[in-house]
Design a protein around this motif. Structure first.
Motif: not given
Length: 115
Positions: A52, A56, A79, A88-89, A91-93, A98-99, A102
């Motif tokens: 997280h 996010c 992060g 920012h959430q 960006s994790f997609y 970020e990916v 993770a």
């Protein structure tokens, strides 16, 4: 969907021809907006990994949930970012930084607890 949600509105990212920037299924939000995960936190005794950031959705809520879980094997990966919530959430997609972070953290966590 409203706001400057680059992921959903940018054809280079998540926007697709079938997406209409003026409409979204409001009914799909009811379960998400009314979910209370805290009753489950005290029962969670399996290894837990959460990824997280302050950018996010609901960062304080996430920290509170993590602290409520009694599992001895838990990790909260946070992060470091200056983007406001929830930007920012997204960006994790699909964003490499970020990916990648993770995936790296998840791989190490699985290796440690699933062997």
């Amino acid at each position: 969907m409203f706001g400057e949600f680059d992921y959903y509105l940018n054809p280079e990212r998540g926007a697709i021809p079938q997406w209409n920037a003026d409409q979204f299924a409001v009914a799909t939000w009811e379960d998400w907006l009314t979910l209370d995960p805290f009753p489950s936190a005290s029962k969670l005794n399996k290894p837990l990994l959460m990824v997280h950031s302050n950018g996010c959705v609901l960062p304080d809520y996430t920290k509170k949930y993590f602290e409520s879980v009694p599992s001895r094997h838990k990790e909260l990966v946070w992060g470091d970012i200056d983007l406001p919530s929830p930007m920012h959430q997204f960006s994790f997609y699909d964003q490499e930084q970020e990916v990648g972070m993770a995936v790296k953290k998840t791989g190490a966590f699985f290796k440690k607890y699933l062997q």
